[in-house]
Design a protein around this motif. Structure first.
Motif, PDB file in Angstrom:
ATOM      1  N   GLU A 218       0.825  -1.212   0.000  1.00 16.57           N
ATOM      2  CA  GLU A 218       0.000   0.000   0.000  1.00 16.57           C
ATOM      3  C   GLU A 218       0.860   1.264   0.000  1.00 16.57           C
ATOM      4  N   TYR A 219       2.060   1.161   0.562  1.00 18.99           N
ATOM      5  CA  TYR A 219       2.972   2.300   0.468  1.00 18.99           C
ATOM      6  C   TYR A 219       3.275   2.582  -1.005  1.00 18.99           C
ATOM      7  N   ILE A 220       3.363   1.499  -1.801  1.00 14.89           N
ATOM      8  CA  ILE A 220       3.614   1.677  -3.232  1.00 14.89           C
ATOM      9  C   ILE A 220       2.356   2.203  -3.918  1.00 14.89           C
ATOM     10  N   ARG A 221       1.210   1.586  -3.604  1.00 17.30           N
ATOM     11  CA  ARG A 221      -0.041   1.972  -4.235  1.00 17.30           C
ATOM     12  C   ARG A 221      -0.366   3.445  -3.982  1.00 17.30           C
ATOM     13  N   PHE A 222      -0.108   3.903  -2.748  1.00 18.36           N
ATOM     14  CA  PHE A 222      -0.483   5.270  -2.381  1.00 18.36           C
ATOM     15  C   PHE A 222       0.711   6.224  -2.405  1.00 18.36           C
TER      16      PHE A 222
ATOM     17  N   LEU B   4       7.301   9.908   6.700  1.00 18.79           N
ATOM     18  CA  LEU B   4       6.564   8.918   5.916  1.00 18.79           C
ATOM     19  C   LEU B   4       5.614   8.163   6.837  1.00 18.79           C
ATOM     20  N   ILE B  11      -3.576   7.843   5.786  1.00 22.17           N
ATOM     21  CA  ILE B  11      -4.175   7.060   4.700  1.00 22.17           C
ATOM     22  C   ILE B  11      -4.867   5.826   5.275  1.00 22.17           C
ATOM     23  N   GLY B  13      -5.665   2.117   4.997  1.00 22.79           N
ATOM     24  CA  GLY B  13      -5.229   0.896   4.320  1.00 22.79           C
ATOM     25  C   GLY B  13      -6.274  -0.193   4.495  1.00 22.79           C
ATOM     26  N   LYS B 210      -5.793   1.735 -10.900  1.00 21.20           N
ATOM     27  CA  LYS B 210      -5.423   1.779  -9.487  1.00 21.20           C
ATOM     28  C   LYS B 210      -4.568   2.977  -9.104  1.00 21.20           C
ATOM     29  N   ARG B 211      -3.632   3.381  -9.972  1.00 16.15           N
ATOM     30  CA  ARG B 211      -2.794   4.487  -9.538  1.00 16.15           C
ATOM     31  C   ARG B 211      -2.157   5.322 -10.652  1.00 16.15           C
ATOM     32  N   VAL B 278      -6.553   8.062  -3.957  1.00 14.49           N
ATOM     33  CA  VAL B 278      -5.635   8.466  -5.026  1.00 14.49           C
ATOM     34  C   VAL B 278      -6.328   9.512  -5.910  1.00 14.49           C
TER      35      VAL B 278
END
Lengths: 230, 470
Positions: A218-222, B4, B11, B13, B210-211, B278
């Motif tokens: 999810e770190y990658i996705r977001f 980070l 966010i 998850g 998705k992104r 996103v």
């Protein structure tokens, strides 16, 4: 070996391999849970990757003193080959059987039939080519690999071929990690010496079950969102 | 690393969604409603939420055999009652000319009553329901595309997804069908999600799939930001009402805007996806945390809170695209004078004024006292200025005579006002407004009788956009 395990194996005659697998299985299951909750690798649920890890272990029957990815893949070459064949046939049968408009279970049964004959064919071919490695495999692990096809077909129908293939690769990766765990001489020695330490997987899973942080994937996705928010 | 980690707290998850929101808030009986489309329709209708009209349903083989196909209207949709992910849905746009039991699909292909018979048969056999249990097929009214959305949507109909939590709409996106998604407004299939500013209902940033961040539609190259969604308040109200009626504590509400009927509630979603974050370039967790525990007494109040708390993204987007900061008509400004003397005051932003002026007192605080004293000693009556055109001449003459003698003076300005002609000294300084450092030549004047000790004129506003409502 702890005296308790020793007495079970020696006095009661329960095979040490069986005891080992029963003690190691919770570790593999915990590893799969960790992959899902913390890393974000989904695979086909928890049962499929764990059972494949176990099957790989039974097929290769290898022990590793230290982690060695090369010899691991070499020992598993037949197992991985059959896994890929199973997925490929599961996919191919879907395309063929689509035209017959069959209900789900009969369709899977036909797929299983093809798979059984394919595996039998591979064994015969192996025997002709003097590859004894195939023929000496237990039949139970082979059947398990065939059953995996059902899981694959089910996901394929529900979420499409692309997702199913992706999950099949993830399953293979998780199963290989589980296999590495199972076949590690160090860990095997440890669970024989401290069998009740395996119960520590329960608190470990309670922690995993309450883990609400982002998964690694999810770190990658977001990542764009993460870069954007203040 | 720590930033980070801190950012990731904002966010939502998958783990947190399931453990903190879906499982405790969307209980079994509420999920039973959302999983059953016909039941949702009834529950929502009773609560006064507009839904697509049910035309007919078929639940058994017997009903299927006896079904009168000619009773179906010219255009309709066939759906499986317990379908998921949009599978098993057929949309029929109109009757084939001159035929009683044949219809046309979006791509122009013809569907006969026999084709629908086979499809319905598959639905009731459970082909499209989870784990293959037998299902009900139903026919409902086809919603029609709003003219506004025509250039953005490929074949299908866009919908608005709103996350509702604790009676507050917290985040929303417009979902657009694309060629890639096969005309379905589903992000996982390659549809587009466009973030929406909650306060105004105007679109902001967009994601495909998705992104993949995009700015224009891939098929028609239309810009995706700045689309004003019509009926915005009605849509939010509808979403909150649907949450009350369905008892889903964490709801993904799907609303379609019909050309004739306006907003119509399409679907309740008990496990809304996370890509909405996103599309909006914002964290959902942070918003949910802000709403948690609030006592929301009415639907209208919930809508109000959502709009107030989660509006304003537009501004950020505007700042990003124009590279300019958005400021209000009164802003806090820090002036940096001689020897780095800093004074922070409230200043009036006046796009009607050409240059920036500060009060004499403020100028002294900034270290221009000696400049002012020297300037005051000069007999200004020597400069008699009659005509407007003489101003520039007078300024030049003044500077030639005294410019080098007065320390800190860079220019003077001749200003006509109701009280006659005045000559103001001009000094050089910097000011910081909304985080931007601006070099400025400002004139000094007595503003002691005015509300603000400084006024920023358009000459120094090049890096800003002024929002008068702020």
């Amino acid at each position: 070996m702890s005296p308790w395990i020793n007495s079970i194996v020696v006095n009661l005659g329960i095979p040490d391999q069986t005891v080992l697998i029963l003690l190691m299985f919770p570790l593999v299951a915990t590893l799969v849970a960790f992959f899902r909750q913390v890393i974000g690798i989904k695979a086909f649920g928890i049962y499929t990757p764990s059972i494949i890890a176990l099957v790989f272990f039974m097929i290769s029957d290898a022990r590793y003193e230290s982690f060695n990815i090369g010899s691991m893949f070499y020992d598993l070459r037949y197992g991985i080959a059959i896994y890929i064949a199973v997925i490929a046939i599961g996919m191919g049968m879907r395309v063929i059987l689509k035209h017959f408009r069959l209900l789900y279970l009969p369709r899977v049964a036909i797929t299983m039939t093809f798979l059984s004959f394919t595996v039998l064919g591979i064994l015969i071919l192996g025997a002709y080519m003097q590859r004894t490695g195939f023929a000496t495999m237990y039949v139970f692990p082979l059947i398990v690999l065939v059953v995996i096809a059902e899981k694959f077909v089910a996901v394929q129908i529900e979420k499409g071929t692309k997702t199913a293939l992706f999950l099949a690769v993830e399953t293979l990766v998780v199963a290989l990690c589980g296999y590495a765990l199972l076949s590690s001489q160090t860990i095997q020695n440890f669970v024989f010496l401290h069998p009740f330490a395996v119960l520590l997987t329960i608190p470990a899973n309670i922690l995993l079950g309450r883990w609400t942080g982002l998964r690694v994937t999810e770190y990658i996705r977001f990542r764009d969102v993460l870069a954007h928010i203040k | 690393m720590f930033t980070l980690l801190r950012k990731s707290q904002k966010i939502l998850g998958m783990n947190a969604r399931n453990l903190h929101y879906v499982r405790p808030l969307n209980l079994k009986n509420a999920r039973a409603i959302s999983d059953d489309k016909i039941l949702s329709k009834n529950v929502l209708k009773k609560a006064g939420v507009a839904v697509p009209e049910l035309i007919a349903k078929i639940g058994t083989r017997e009903e299927l055999e006896n079904f009168d196909w000619s009773q179906l209207p010219d255009s309709f949709v066939v759906k499986p009652n317990r379908g998921f992910g949009g599978a098993g849905i057929i949309v029929l746009f109109g009757r084939k000319k001159g035929m009683k039991d044949a219809w046309v699909k979006a791509d122009g292909s013809v569907v006969t009553a026999h084709d629908i018979y086979t499809h319905v048969h598959n639905i009731i056999e459970g082909m499209f329901s989870l784990s293959g249990v037998s299902d009900i097929a139903f026919f409902e009214e086809r919603l029609t595309l709003l003219k506004l959305f025509r250039p953005y949507a490929y074949r299908g109909i866009p919908d608005v997804r709103i996350i509702v939590y604790n009676k507050v709409p917290v985040m929303a996106m417009l979902r657009l069908p694309t060629k890639k998604s096969g005309g379905k407004a589903n992000l996982q299939l390659g549809g587009i999600g466009v973030g929406i500013d909650m306060a105004t209902g105007t679109t902001t940033t967009a994601v495909q799939g998705k992104r993949k961040i995009i700015e224009r539609t891939p098929d028609t190259h239309m810009p995706l930001s700045g689309i004003k969604i019509p009926y915005w308040d009605d849509i939010l109200t509808m979403a909150v009402k649907a949450q009350e009626a369905s008892k889903l504590g964490f709801l993904g509400a799907d609303v379609v805007i019909d050309r004739d009927r306006g907003p119509v509630f399409l679907e309740l979603n008990a496990r809304p996806g996370l890509s909405i974050q996103v599309a909006n370039m914002a964290g959902l967790k942070e918003r949910l945390d802000r709403v948690a525990g609030l006592k929301i007494k009415s639907v209208a109040r919930g809508v109000r809170v959502g709009k107030d708390l989660f509006g304003g993204e537009i501004e950020e987007v505007l700042e990003q695209t124009s590279g300019k900061r958005v400021i209000g008509s009164v802003e806090e400004v820090t002036f940096i004078g001689k020897d780095n003397k800093r004074v922070t005051v409230k200043a009036k932003i006046d796009t009607g004024a050409y240059s920036t002026s500060i009060d004499r007192k403020l100028a002294r605080e900034l270290g221009f006292g000696s400049t002012l004293d020297a300037f005051d000693k000069i007999n200004l009556s020597a400069f008699s200025i009659e005509k407007k055109g003489d101003g520039a001449v007078a300024e030049r003459v003044f500077m030639k005579e005294y410019g080098s003698a007065i320390e800190g003076l860079v220019d003077v300005s001749v200003v006509w006002s109701s009280s006659g002609v005045t000559i103001r000294p001009i000094v050089k300084l910097y000011f910081i407004m909304d985080g931007v450092r601006v070099p400025a030549r400002v004139n000094i004047v007595d503003r002691s009788h005015l509300q603000y000790p400084a006024i920023i004129g358009k000459r120094n506003l090049g890096k800003f956009l002024v929002d008068v409502s702020k």
